[in-house]
Scaffold this motif. Structure first.
Motif, PDB file in Angstrom:
ATOM      1  N   LYS A 140       9.705  -0.168   0.513  1.00 34.41           N
ATOM      2  CA  LYS A 140       8.900   0.351   1.616  1.00 34.41           C
ATOM      3  C   LYS A 140       7.554  -0.355   1.687  1.00 34.41           C
ATOM      4  CE  LYS A 140       9.131   4.522   3.188  1.00 34.41           C
ATOM      5  NZ  LYS A 140       9.056   5.976   3.460  1.00 34.41           N
ATOM      6  N   TRP A 141       6.866  -0.490   0.534  1.00 35.12           N
ATOM      7  CA  TRP A 141       5.567  -1.177   0.544  1.00 35.12           C
ATOM      8  C   TRP A 141       5.728  -2.641   0.951  1.00 35.12           C
ATOM      9  CZ3 TRP A 141       0.978   0.809   0.811  1.00 35.12           C
ATOM     10  CH2 TRP A 141       0.697   2.059   0.263  1.00 35.12           C
ATOM     11  N   ASN A 142       6.816  -3.275   0.531  1.00 34.07           N
ATOM     12  CA  ASN A 142       7.044  -4.667   0.921  1.00 34.07           C
ATOM     13  C   ASN A 142       7.181  -4.784   2.432  1.00 34.07           C
ATOM     14  OD1 ASN A 142       7.771  -7.491   0.632  1.00 34.07           O
ATOM     15  ND2 ASN A 142       9.880  -6.870   0.969  1.00 34.07           N
ATOM     16  N   ALA A 143       7.937  -3.865   3.055  1.00 38.53           N
ATOM     17  CA  ALA A 143       8.079  -3.881   4.517  1.00 38.53           C
ATOM     18  C   ALA A 143       6.736  -3.655   5.196  1.00 38.53           C
ATOM     19  CB  ALA A 143       9.086  -2.817   4.951  1.00 38.53           C
ATOM     20  N   THR A 157       5.001  -2.552 -14.410  1.00 42.36           N
ATOM     21  CA  THR A 157       6.321  -2.003 -14.107  1.00 42.36           C
ATOM     22  C   THR A 157       7.249  -3.149 -13.725  1.00 42.36           C
ATOM     23  OG1 THR A 157       6.031  -1.695 -11.719  1.00 42.36           O
ATOM     24  CG2 THR A 157       5.156   0.033 -13.156  1.00 42.36           C
ATOM     25  N   GLN A 158       8.467  -2.809 -13.409  1.00 43.66           N
ATOM     26  CA  GLN A 158       9.445  -3.821 -13.003  1.00 43.66           C
ATOM     27  C   GLN A 158       9.401  -4.127 -11.512  1.00 43.66           C
ATOM     28  OE1 GLN A 158      13.310  -2.482 -14.208  1.00 43.66           O
ATOM     29  NE2 GLN A 158      12.748  -2.256 -16.364  1.00 43.66           N
ATOM     30  N   PHE A 159       8.476  -3.505 -10.803  1.00 44.70           N
ATOM     31  CA  PHE A 159       8.476  -3.618  -9.339  1.00 44.70           C
ATOM     32  C   PHE A 159       7.094  -4.047  -8.846  1.00 44.70           C
ATOM     33  CE2 PHE A 159      11.388  -0.220 -10.664  1.00 44.70           C
ATOM     34  CZ  PHE A 159      12.594  -0.801 -10.286  1.00 44.70           C
ATOM     35  N   PRO A 160       6.770  -5.340  -8.968  1.00 42.23           N
ATOM     36  CA  PRO A 160       5.458  -5.820  -8.516  1.00 42.23           C
ATOM     37  C   PRO A 160       5.416  -6.065  -7.017  1.00 42.23           C
ATOM     38  CG  PRO A 160       6.698  -7.637  -9.451  1.00 42.23           C
ATOM     39  CD  PRO A 160       7.561  -6.403  -9.616  1.00 42.23           C
ATOM     40  N   LEU A 161       4.220  -6.080  -6.480  1.00 36.55           N
ATOM     41  CA  LEU A 161       3.936  -6.462  -5.093  1.00 36.55           C
ATOM     42  C   LEU A 161       2.666  -7.300  -5.127  1.00 36.55           C
ATOM     43  CD1 LEU A 161       4.615  -2.961  -3.623  1.00 36.55           C
ATOM     44  CD2 LEU A 161       5.757  -4.999  -2.741  1.00 36.55           C
ATOM     45  N   ILE A 162       2.792  -8.572  -4.810  1.00 31.39           N
ATOM     46  CA  ILE A 162       1.668  -9.499  -4.952  1.00 31.39           C
ATOM     47  C   ILE A 162       1.370 -10.132  -3.601  1.00 31.39           C
ATOM     48  CG2 ILE A 162       0.831 -11.572  -6.116  1.00 31.39           C
ATOM     49  CD1 ILE A 162       2.786 -10.921  -8.392  1.00 31.39           C
ATOM     50  N   LEU A 163       0.102 -10.131  -3.231  1.00 32.52           N
ATOM     51  CA  LEU A 163      -0.354 -10.805  -2.020  1.00 32.52           C
ATOM     52  C   LEU A 163      -0.967 -12.140  -2.421  1.00 32.52           C
ATOM     53  CD1 LEU A 163      -1.960  -7.798  -0.093  1.00 32.52           C
ATOM     54  CD2 LEU A 163       0.205  -8.924   0.401  1.00 32.52           C
ATOM     55  N   TRP A 164      -0.309 -13.227  -2.026  1.00 36.10           N
ATOM     56  CA  TRP A 164      -0.723 -14.582  -2.409  1.00 36.10           C
ATOM     57  C   TRP A 164      -1.285 -15.312  -1.193  1.00 36.10           C
ATOM     58  CZ3 TRP A 164       0.699 -19.358  -0.578  1.00 36.10           C
ATOM     59  CH2 TRP A 164       0.312 -20.467  -1.333  1.00 36.10           C
ATOM     60  N   HIS A 165      -2.365 -16.050  -1.409  1.00 33.52           N
ATOM     61  CA  HIS A 165      -3.011 -16.823  -0.344  1.00 33.52           C
ATOM     62  C   HIS A 165      -3.370 -18.196  -0.899  1.00 33.52           C
ATOM     63  CE1 HIS A 165      -5.869 -17.958   2.819  1.00 33.52           C
ATOM     64  NE2 HIS A 165      -5.414 -16.954   3.538  1.00 33.52           N
ATOM     65  N   PRO A 166      -3.215 -19.268  -0.117  1.00 37.82           N
ATOM     66  CA  PRO A 166      -3.535 -20.605  -0.646  1.00 37.82           C
ATOM     67  C   PRO A 166      -5.009 -20.816  -0.932  1.00 37.82           C
ATOM     68  CG  PRO A 166      -2.992 -20.707   1.699  1.00 37.82           C
ATOM     69  CD  PRO A 166      -2.662 -19.335   1.253  1.00 37.82           C
ATOM     70  N   TYR A 167      -5.904 -20.041  -0.301  1.00 36.96           N
ATOM     71  CA  TYR A 167      -7.343 -20.243  -0.483  1.00 36.96           C
ATOM     72  C   TYR A 167      -8.053 -18.995  -1.016  1.00 36.96           C
ATOM     73  CZ  TYR A 167      -5.977 -23.765   2.988  1.00 36.96           C
ATOM     74  OH  TYR A 167      -5.327 -24.763   3.668  1.00 36.96           O
ATOM     75  N   VAL A 224       4.612  -0.625  -8.328  1.00 39.82           N
ATOM     76  CA  VAL A 224       5.078   0.743  -8.118  1.00 39.82           C
ATOM     77  C   VAL A 224       6.139   1.042  -9.157  1.00 39.82           C
ATOM     78  CG1 VAL A 224       4.535   0.848  -5.666  1.00 39.82           C
ATOM     79  CG2 VAL A 224       6.708  -0.127  -6.387  1.00 39.82           C
ATOM     80  N   VAL A 225       6.625   2.276  -9.171  1.00 36.96           N
ATOM     81  CA  VAL A 225       7.490   2.695 -10.271  1.00 36.96           C
ATOM     82  C   VAL A 225       8.957   2.797  -9.882  1.00 36.96           C
ATOM     83  CG1 VAL A 225       5.657   3.917 -11.475  1.00 36.96           C
ATOM     84  CG2 VAL A 225       6.989   5.117  -9.748  1.00 36.96           C
ATOM     85  N   THR A 226       9.285   2.644  -8.599  1.00 38.55           N
ATOM     86  CA  THR A 226      10.685   2.703  -8.190  1.00 38.55           C
ATOM     87  C   THR A 226      10.985   1.566  -7.218  1.00 38.55           C
ATOM     88  OG1 THR A 226      10.328   4.129  -6.257  1.00 38.55           O
ATOM     89  CG2 THR A 226      10.662   5.235  -8.380  1.00 38.55           C
ATOM     90  N   GLU A 227      12.240   1.198  -7.154  1.00 40.20           N
ATOM     91  CA  GLU A 227      12.666   0.138  -6.234  1.00 40.20           C
ATOM     92  C   GLU A 227      12.517   0.576  -4.783  1.00 40.20           C
ATOM     93  OE1 GLU A 227      16.531  -2.778  -5.461  1.00 40.20           O
ATOM     94  OE2 GLU A 227      16.662  -1.083  -6.846  1.00 40.20           O
ATOM     95  N   LYS A 228      12.744   1.870  -4.519  1.00 37.31           N
ATOM     96  CA  LYS A 228      12.608   2.379  -3.159  1.00 37.31           C
ATOM     97  C   LYS A 228      11.176   2.235  -2.668  1.00 37.31           C
ATOM     98  CE  LYS A 228      13.569   6.505  -0.368  1.00 37.31           C
ATOM     99  NZ  LYS A 228      14.035   7.912  -0.390  1.00 37.31           N
ATOM    100  N   GLU A 229      10.209   2.532  -3.543  1.00 29.39           N
ATOM    101  CA  GLU A 229       8.814   2.349  -3.170  1.00 29.39           C
ATOM    102  C   GLU A 229       8.495   0.885  -2.916  1.00 29.39           C
ATOM    103  OE1 GLU A 229       5.750   5.307  -5.113  1.00 29.39           O
ATOM    104  OE2 GLU A 229       7.142   4.555  -6.625  1.00 29.39           O
ATOM    105  N   GLN A 230       9.019   0.017  -3.763  1.00 30.13           N
ATOM    106  CA  GLN A 230       8.758  -1.413  -3.599  1.00 30.13           C
ATOM    107  C   GLN A 230       9.270  -1.916  -2.251  1.00 30.13           C
ATOM    108  OE1 GLN A 230      11.117  -4.285  -5.814  1.00 30.13           O
ATOM    109  NE2 GLN A 230       9.265  -5.388  -6.428  1.00 30.13           N
TER     110      GLN A 230
END
Length: 643
Positions: A139-142, A113-123, A131-137
């Motif tokens: 909220k999940w980002n917060a 989708t156009q609304f990714p959420l990625i958890l990045w770690h150096p190690y 998610v499918v909507t900007e509103k969801e993105q």
């Protein structure tokens, strides 16, 4: 032991502090898509975030309701939350020097989708959601940001001696390896911090050894490197966990006889320490004074301004948010004021500090903090260390204000009629706001002083460390600690006046140190010993019975009664909705082959949904299509939420 005898001192807080803020609470739960590296597919997952702020993900909501073990758990300490593939690929390209993506080349991962959420770690391994909507993105980002913020703050602040001792040990180790500045990976529990400390040295050696031997396309080498780093990090964490626990047990076992010896010889120990301190002071202070006046004093005001402006804006936003929530409650109670409505509103407000979406506006104010132009000079790797610390303090201040208001309101309402609700709320609100202003000033001044020391002391140590070698002592660690105690007071003599001057000028609503509110409300702290207030139970007539309450599993009963801080997202219009209990797949990257079957045989889908073999693109899903695959979000079992 000296701390136990002499105490910490300092101004007394005016607000009450909640001892167990999230008892029987969860933060958030909901469905979103997760990319599974095992089969290179996007699948729907149900995420549940308890009060530990660890992210648990399940096959579907039914698996969670039945009390099954999660598919996996993400401990968020050290992670960064990204909301764009471009930002992620930029970080990914820095993981392997010499292995960078060409312009126009396709990555190993394409977001569905156009609304990714990625958890990045150096190690550690990376986690990919969408998610499918900007509103969801949003909220999940917060929510994810709050998980990272909370787990990064893994050292218990109530341990006034053990925590500083551990941080001193880490600082001395890094200084021995030439690292004097702030450290972004000082996050998580002590075993996690120790693992980060090992990886800081081990990762470059691994990269030099393994990177030249990685074969395949660019994105394949990047992906394999992430897997290798994650495997090594897991091994390191298991060893640091075991060894740290062994050291703690050994220290606890040896504490009683050592404590007896120290108490007996306390006067001699303090005298000896002061003697050594005087010798170092005689040697170091002339050079320290010159260094402070030439290289540090000219920058104190500019750094203090850079810290004060965004931090104070964040605390002001906390105050305004608290005020707005109480005003909204009063307005609602004017039209329909009864105890049930009051209990409903107070149940929501009681968890305001832990509502990451509502608090996001406060956190964003301090994220503008920048030390540009000063970071390289004073070896400050990133302002994120100070940003996250300020955000934690803001959340604590909000919860202290809310908890104090709860106790005052509950005491005032005893025996009162409902027509007095709004006046009572107003009186309690005014009392809490005054206390908040005083405590906010005290907390911020302490934060500014500590931040200045964190910036300047490592720089001074690096510049003055050759002077320390001239003093002959058996223990280098004792020397460095004594050196710190010598330099810090002198450094404070420059920092404290700068903070005091800002207070005298009434900048950023800071109170002068001479303004001390002592015993302004002597009976208030007695309320802090009262049991927690269950507003729904006391004013709302008790919690409704939920489906399946008579199940025999106590763990399942506990989960179903658990109250959630953040509510589900209500999708407006005909926007696609993620089904809570479906394993509906989303097409992955075009160049990644799909499996023949789209649904695992062990999922609890209806027979109709099991017949779906070829998944349709996400954007083609319509509400009526969602209803075919089991319980969608619109028909899922209702959950009791705060907001």
């Amino acid at each position: 032991m000296r701390f136990d005898i002499e105490g910490g001192g300092g101004p007394q807080n005016q607000l009450l502090h909640r001892k167990v803020p999230l008892k029987n609470k969860s933060i958030f739960s909901g469905a979103l898509f997760q990319y599974l590296e095992e089969n290179k597919k996007w699948r729907n997952r149900f995420l549940f975030i308890p009060d530990s702020y660890n992210i648990n993900f399940y096959e579907n909501k039914q698996a969670y309701d039945r009390g099954l073990h999660p598919k996996g758990t993400i401990i968020c300490a050290g992670y960064r939350v990204l909301t764009s593939m471009e930002e992620y690929l930029e970080l990914l390209n820095t993981s392997l020097p010499g292995v960078k993506a060409k312009v126009g080349s396709s990555p190993f991962l394409k977001c569905a989708t156009q609304f990714p959420l990625i958890l990045w770690h150096p190690y550690a391994r990376h986690y990919y959601f969408c998610v499918v909507t900007e509103k969801e993105q949003q909220k999940w980002n917060a929510v994810f940001q709050d998980c990272v913020r909370h787990t990064n703050n893994g050292l218990p602040e109530e341990c006034k001696v053990q925590t500083p001792a551990f941080t001193d040990a880490v600082r001395l180790y890094r200084q021995a390896h030439g690292h004097y500045g702030t450290w972004e990976m000082m996050c998580g529990t002590p075993p996690q911090i120790l693992a980060n400390l090992v990886m800081e040295t081990l990762l470059p050696e691994m990269r030099d050894l393994i990177a030249p031997k990685l074969k395949g396309k660019m994105h394949e080498r990047q992906r394999n490197w992430i897997l290798i780093s994650d495997a090594v990090y897991g091994l390191v964490q298991s060893q640091t966990q075991a060894q740290y626990e062994a050291v703690v047990q050994s220290c606890e076992a040896g504490r009683p006889p050592l404590e007896t010896t120290i108490r007996t010889d306390m006067d001699q120990i303090i005298t000896s320490k002061e003697h050594v301190t005087s010798k170092i002071r005689t040697l170091v202070l002339p050079k320290a004074e010159k260094l402070l006046k030439v290289s540090i004093q000219p920058y104190i005001s500019s750094i203090l301004d850079a810290l004060m402006e965004p931090t104070s804006r964040g605390f002001f936003e906390v105050r305004d948010l608290f005020f707005r929530e109480l005003v909204d409650m009063s307005k609602n109670l004017l039209n329909d004021g009864n105890k049930e409505k009051l209990g409903e509103h107070m149940e929501k407000i009681s968890m305001l500090a832990f509502h990451p979406v509502k608090m996001q506006s406060c956190y964003e104010k301090v994220e503008t903090l920048s030390l540009e132009g000063l970071q390289q000079r004073f070896d400050v790797s990133s302002p994120s260390v100070f940003v996250q610390r300020a955000q934690i303090l803001m959340r604590e201040q909000m919860d202290d204000a809310v908890y104090t208001f709860e106790q005052l309101l509950h005491q005032s309402l005893e025996g009162q009629e409902q027509e007095d609700f709004c006046k009572t709320i107003q009186r309690c609100q005014d009392r809490v706001i005054k206390k908040f202003d005083y405590d906010s000033s005290t907390v911020r001044k302490k934060f500014f002083r500590e931040a200045l020391l964190q910036i300047f002391i490592p720089y001074m140590l690096k510049q003055l460390s050759p002077s320390c070698s001239a003093v002959s002592l058996d223990s280098g660690k004792l020397l460095q600690n004594t050196f710190i105690l010598t330099v810090c007071p002198y450094q404070l003599s420059f920092n404290v006046p700068a903070v005091k001057e800002a207070a005298v000028q009434r900048r950023h609503n800071l109170y002068r140190d001479s303004i001390v509110l002592t015993n302004s409300d002597p009976n208030l702290h007695l309320l802090g010993e009262n049991p927690p207030i269950d507003w729904a139970e006391e004013y709302g007539g008790g919690q409704e019975e939920m489906d399946g309450e008579n199940t025999g599993d106590p763990e399942v009963q506990k989960r179903r009664r658990m109250k959630q801080v953040v509510s589900m997202i209500q999708i407006e219009g005909n926007a696609p909705v993620l089904p809570n209990e479906s394993c509906l797949e989303v097409p992955a990257a075009d160049n990644i082959p799909e499996e023949e079957t789209a649904v695992r045989s062990d999922t609890s889908l209806s027979q109709k949904s099991e017949k779906q073999v070829t998944p349709r693109p996400l954007e083609s899903l319509k509400p009526q299509d969602q209803r075919q695959s089991g319980n969608s979000r619109g028909t899922a079992e209702p959950q009791r939420t705060f907001f």
